[in-house]
Design an enzyme around this catalytic site. Structure first.
Site, PDB file in Angstrom:
ATOM      1  N   ASP A 144      -0.063  -0.463  -2.453  1.00  0.00           N
ATOM      2  CA  ASP A 144      -0.958  -0.409  -3.616  1.00  0.00           C
ATOM      3  C   ASP A 144      -0.159  -0.062  -4.877  1.00  0.00           C
ATOM      4  O   ASP A 144      -0.706  -0.040  -5.980  1.00  0.00           O
ATOM      5  CB  ASP A 144      -2.154   0.530  -3.382  1.00  0.00           C
ATOM      6  N   SER A 145       1.159   0.147  -4.714  1.00  0.00           N
ATOM      7  CA  SER A 145       2.060   0.227  -5.868  1.00  0.00           C
ATOM      8  C   SER A 145       1.956  -1.043  -6.703  1.00  0.00           C
ATOM      9  O   SER A 145       2.401  -1.074  -7.848  1.00  0.00           O
ATOM     10  CB  SER A 145       3.507   0.445  -5.405  1.00  0.00           C
ATOM     11  N   LYS A 182      -1.991   0.670   6.176  1.00  0.00           N
ATOM     12  CA  LYS A 182      -1.469   2.010   5.879  1.00  0.00           C
ATOM     13  C   LYS A 182      -2.509   2.781   5.077  1.00  0.00           C
ATOM     14  O   LYS A 182      -3.133   2.208   4.181  1.00  0.00           O
ATOM     15  CB  LYS A 182      -0.155   1.906   5.093  1.00  0.00           C
ATOM     16  N   GLU A 228       6.853  10.450   1.941  1.00  0.00           N
ATOM     17  CA  GLU A 228       7.267  10.203   0.549  1.00  0.00           C
ATOM     18  C   GLU A 228       7.546  11.517  -0.171  1.00  0.00           C
ATOM     19  O   GLU A 228       6.719  12.443  -0.154  1.00  0.00           O
ATOM     20  CB  GLU A 228       6.154   9.422  -0.185  1.00  0.00           C
TER      21      GLU A 228
HETATM   22  O1  KIV Z   1       2.403   1.560  -2.384  1.00  0.00           O
HETATM   23  C1  KIV Z   1       3.583   1.650  -2.016  1.00  0.00           C
HETATM   24  O2  KIV Z   1       4.457   0.860  -2.398  1.00  0.00           O
HETATM   25  C2  KIV Z   1       3.917   2.735  -1.105  1.00  0.00           C
HETATM   26  C3  KIV Z   1       5.368   3.022  -0.911  1.00  0.00           C
HETATM   27  C4  KIV Z   1       5.881   3.735  -2.095  1.00  0.00           C
HETATM   28  C5  KIV Z   1       5.612   3.746   0.356  1.00  0.00           C
HETATM   29  O3  KIV Z   1       3.054   3.356  -0.565  1.00  0.00           O
END
Ligand code: KIV
Length: 275
Positions: free
Chosen positions: A44-45, A113, A182
């Site tokens: 979700d980044s 996730k 993280e």
């Molecule tokens: O959203 C994402 O890219 C993440 C990573 C930073 C682990 O959760």
């Protein structure tokens, strides 16, 4: 070789490190897949690096499905993990199962996730019971940004370290197939990695984790809004892209591009009739 939750587990058992990178579209997923990366995270980044939001909170299920489906079309061998966006699972165990199912069915993810420890173990159990592999995410969980009061390293005090370790054990017991750690102190992440039987995937959590994950725009120096301490630039692609865009602009304006080899021909007599 196709990566699966079984091969990722075997990697830990054999002492082989697991690699994971984010991707959000077809072309990038194809490149990452062809480079032999084990897992692709449609994180979700994407809210920040693709859509320009200041955090991940505005990302929707529709955003995640759209980008996951594009990645799934590009990756043949990497295990595709899709993030469950903010409020797609916190609201209820029922919502968690329905939305995890949508990421698998409509997005063609191979695992989902979600963020959190003991407070989401019921969700992890229910999603796992629906035959959907779950990757947990502990430490700095960006969806809790407002509760944390900012992006900060987690688990530094004795109480916080103990809670993180207990959360890691709880998500494993609930059925998680891996856990992202993280921004966790390296020694704590190493201890957690030794205690768990499932692989830990670190980001800002040191070399003692069973694998590593980075956001591709960070590791290629394509995202310049900020650079977290844990990011290493493996190439200066952002600068290379800017130079290529500037060269294109210069060649178009000066008439160098397009050249003969970039153009299509027509018989002169056809054109002459049009004058
Ligand atoms: O959203 C994402 O890219 C993440 C990573 C930073 C682990 O959760």
């Amino acid at each position: 070789m196709k990566n699966t939750v079984v091969t990722i587990q075997q990697a830990k058992e054999n002492g082989e490190k697991v690699t994971m990178l984010t991707a959000y579209d077809y072309s990038m997923a194809k490149l990452i897949d062809e480079a032999g990366i084990n897992m692709i995270l449609v994180g979700d980044s994407l809210g920040m690096v693709m859509l320009g939001y200041e955090d991940t909170l505005s990302v929707t299920m529709e955003d995640m499905i759209h980008h996951t489906a594009a990645v799934a079309r590009g990756a043949k061998n990497a295990l595709i993990v899709a993030d469950m966006p903010f409020m797609s699972y916190q609201t209820s165990v029922y919502d968690a199962v329905v939305n995890a199912g949508r990421l698998m069915k409509e997005g063609r993810a191979q695992a989902v996730k979600l963020e959190g420890g003991r407070e989401v173990t019921e969700h992890i159990r229910a999603i796992t019971n629906a035959s959907i592999p779950v990757v947990a995410h502990l430490g700095l969980t960006p969806q809790s940004l407002n509760a944390f009061g900012g992006f900060k390293v987690q688990g530094k005090s004795e109480a916080a370290a103990k809670k993180l370790l207990e959360d890691a054990i709880a998500v494993e017991e609930a059925g998680a197939v891996a856990v992202v750690l993280e921004c966790v102190p390296a020694k704590l992440a190493e201890l957690i990695s030794k205690r768990l039987t499932i692989p830990t995937i670190g980001i800002g959590a040191g070399a003692g984790c069973d694998g590593q994950v980075l956001v591709y725009q960070d590791m290629l120096a394509m995202f310049s809004d900020f650079k977290p301490k844990f990011v290493k630039h493996f190439a200066q692609i952002g600068e290379a892209m800017k130079a290529a865009f500037a060269a294109y602009s210069e060649e178009v304006k000066s008439g160098v591009f397009p050249a003969q080899e970039h153009t299509f021909k027509i018989d002169d007599e056809v054109i002459e009739k049009l004058y």
